[in-house]
Design a protein around this motif. Sequence first.
Motif, PDB file in Angstrom:
ATOM      1  N   UNK A 292       0.800  -1.221   0.000  1.00  0.00           N
ATOM      2  CA  UNK A 292       0.000   0.000   0.000  1.00  0.00           C
ATOM      3  C   UNK A 292       0.840   1.280   0.000  1.00  0.00           C
ATOM      4  N   UNK A 293       2.011   1.265  -0.629  1.00  0.00           N
ATOM      5  CA  UNK A 293       2.800   2.487  -0.734  1.00  0.00           C
ATOM      6  C   UNK A 293       2.605   3.114  -2.106  1.00  0.00           C
ATOM      7  N   UNK A 294       2.801   4.416  -2.163  1.00  0.00           N
ATOM      8  CA  UNK A 294       2.651   5.154  -3.408  1.00  0.00           C
ATOM      9  C   UNK A 294       4.014   5.679  -3.832  1.00  0.00           C
ATOM     10  N   UNK A 295       4.391   5.420  -5.072  1.00  0.00           N
ATOM     11  CA  UNK A 295       5.682   5.873  -5.594  1.00  0.00           C
ATOM     12  C   UNK A 295       5.499   7.157  -6.383  1.00  0.00           C
ATOM     13  N   UNK A 296       6.394   8.101  -6.169  1.00  0.00           N
ATOM     14  CA  UNK A 296       6.316   9.371  -6.871  1.00  0.00           C
ATOM     15  C   UNK A 296       7.075   9.339  -8.198  1.00  0.00           C
ATOM     16  N   UNK A 297       8.069   8.457  -8.314  1.00  0.00           N
ATOM     17  CA  UNK A 297       8.962   8.480  -9.473  1.00  0.00           C
ATOM     18  C   UNK A 297       8.892   7.181 -10.261  1.00  0.00           C
ATOM     19  N   UNK A 298       8.825   7.319 -11.576  1.00  0.00           N
ATOM     20  CA  UNK A 298       8.835   6.173 -12.495  1.00  0.00           C
ATOM     21  C   UNK A 298      10.188   6.143 -13.191  1.00  0.00           C
ATOM     22  N   UNK A 299      10.752   4.958 -13.306  1.00  0.00           N
ATOM     23  CA  UNK A 299      12.081   4.803 -13.900  1.00  0.00           C
ATOM     24  C   UNK A 299      12.026   3.796 -15.037  1.00  0.00           C
ATOM     25  N   UNK A 300      12.682   4.126 -16.137  1.00  0.00           N
ATOM     26  CA  UNK A 300      12.863   3.192 -17.247  1.00  0.00           C
ATOM     27  C   UNK A 300      14.357   2.911 -17.386  1.00  0.00           C
ATOM     28  N   UNK A 311      19.254   5.129 -18.284  1.00  0.00           N
ATOM     29  CA  UNK A 311      18.062   5.247 -17.435  1.00  0.00           C
ATOM     30  C   UNK A 311      17.389   6.586 -17.689  1.00  0.00           C
ATOM     31  N   UNK A 312      16.078   6.583 -17.612  1.00  0.00           N
ATOM     32  CA  UNK A 312      15.284   7.799 -17.688  1.00  0.00           C
ATOM     33  C   UNK A 312      14.264   7.742 -16.559  1.00  0.00           C
ATOM     34  N   UNK A 313      13.990   8.881 -15.929  1.00  0.00           N
ATOM     35  CA  UNK A 313      13.036   8.892 -14.821  1.00  0.00           C
ATOM     36  C   UNK A 313      12.146  10.121 -14.910  1.00  0.00           C
ATOM     37  N   UNK A 314      10.994  10.035 -14.290  1.00  0.00           N
ATOM     38  CA  UNK A 314      10.038  11.134 -14.272  1.00  0.00           C
ATOM     39  C   UNK A 314       9.272  11.106 -12.960  1.00  0.00           C
ATOM     40  N   UNK A 334      10.509   6.089 -22.721  1.00  0.00           N
ATOM     41  CA  UNK A 334      11.207   5.453 -23.838  1.00  0.00           C
ATOM     42  C   UNK A 334      11.415   6.453 -24.985  1.00  0.00           C
ATOM     43  N   UNK A 335      10.416   7.315 -25.202  1.00  0.00           N
ATOM     44  CA  UNK A 335      10.522   8.296 -26.283  1.00  0.00           C
ATOM     45  C   UNK A 335      11.590   9.341 -25.992  1.00  0.00           C
ATOM     46  N   UNK A 336      12.009   9.433 -24.735  1.00  0.00           N
ATOM     47  CA  UNK A 336      13.054  10.396 -24.363  1.00  0.00           C
ATOM     48  C   UNK A 336      14.463   9.831 -24.523  1.00  0.00           C
ATOM     49  N   UNK A 337      14.549   8.597 -24.994  1.00  0.00           N
ATOM     50  CA  UNK A 337      15.860   7.985 -25.223  1.00  0.00           C
ATOM     51  C   UNK A 337      16.302   8.342 -26.639  1.00  0.00           C
ATOM     52  N   UNK A 338      17.305   9.172 -26.727  1.00  0.00           N
ATOM     53  CA  UNK A 338      17.768   9.674 -28.015  1.00  0.00           C
ATOM     54  C   UNK A 338      18.948   8.835 -28.503  1.00  0.00           C
ATOM     55  N   UNK A 349      13.863  -2.463 -18.331  1.00  0.00           N
ATOM     56  CA  UNK A 349      13.320  -2.580 -16.982  1.00  0.00           C
ATOM     57  C   UNK A 349      12.413  -1.404 -16.662  1.00  0.00           C
ATOM     58  N   UNK A 350      11.421  -1.638 -15.822  1.00  0.00           N
ATOM     59  CA  UNK A 350      10.504  -0.590 -15.357  1.00  0.00           C
ATOM     60  C   UNK A 350      10.563  -0.578 -13.834  1.00  0.00           C
ATOM     61  N   UNK A 351      10.617   0.605 -13.247  1.00  0.00           N
ATOM     62  CA  UNK A 351      10.716   0.675 -11.795  1.00  0.00           C
ATOM     63  C   UNK A 351       9.933   1.822 -11.193  1.00  0.00           C
TER      64      UNK A 351
END
Length: 369
Positions: A292-300, A311-314, A334-338, A349-351
Amino acid sequence: MLSETEIGTGSTESVAMRKIVHVDMDAFYASVEQRDNPGLRGRPVVVAWRGNRSVVCAASYEARKFGVRSAMPAITAERLCPEAVFVPPDFTRYKAVSRAVREIFLRHTDLVEPLSLDEAYLDVTENKTGLPTATRVAKTIREQIREELHLTASAGVAPNKFLAKIASDWRKPDGLFVIQPQEIEVFLAPLLVGRIPGVGKVTEARLKTIGIATVGDLLVRDQAALEEHFGRYGRRLYELARGVDHHPVVPDRTAKSISAEDTFERDIPLTEMDEVILRLAEKVWAASRRDMRVAKTVVLKLKTSEFKTLTRSLTPLVPPETWEELAAIALLLRERVNVAAMQRFRLVGVGLSNFRETTESPSSIFGEL
């Protein structure tokens, strides 16, 4: 002969060692469903939402006979076992049962390290109930789970966490296995290296290319040679092959991040990752919902065919509230990977990270694990 004899008697060396119990609930989510609904008992139960993009949270042992496994696409499970009963996951209920299991653990020791809702390490070198051995503690815990919660658990008893985890899987379901200190080398040597935690299919294949298929094969390699092939992990392999694991049981450890990744059978371009990213997002989402925790950041995370990690994060203004929102953010990252169009990748990986606690029930669970 390996047996369920008592850890804690014998030489001074044995007494000085830790006494670790690893308890693993049997097909936990599916077993809770079968316990609470008598009509499901004895039937192949799959805990998952139906749908092309859903994955299996858990499968009863009746379903496992057909090859159904957790983290498998639900559509594959349905094909393997057409008679399976699909039950949507109820993590709020599973968490409540998990708390009851934890209360049983805490009767015996305060040194409890949960790994998930359905498994934990216990350090019972000294136990609160005065039982003479770790084996007696493990037996008592299993009996209490059966009598009070009407569920079964498997347990492994050993001098360290690495061995205890292997032992708990040895006589599943509803089993107990003990590895005595003097039995470690005999027990480990014939095991396939894939039984070592952290050795996935890719590492196992790399080990086989240098002639290592079993733990016994690892034993004859020196540490320097293993480090040459595997870097720092080579030292870990060297130690585990000898049954050495100094990691203590750490109570109430909270993961700083939750992630899942997949290595492709062949290197692929960014444009071919959609399906895998969706599956990983669903898997990570369900894992985060368990406590039941909420994550603020998504990582690819991406690894190129040349083994370079990107790695890219938002951190969005509003955290994702469903697995679909998590997947959408991962696809955006993924679209931010140049990279050049011809670039190929071997892993994605997704985190989730940057957690905050919440007492709210999850608004949407689209299940896994």
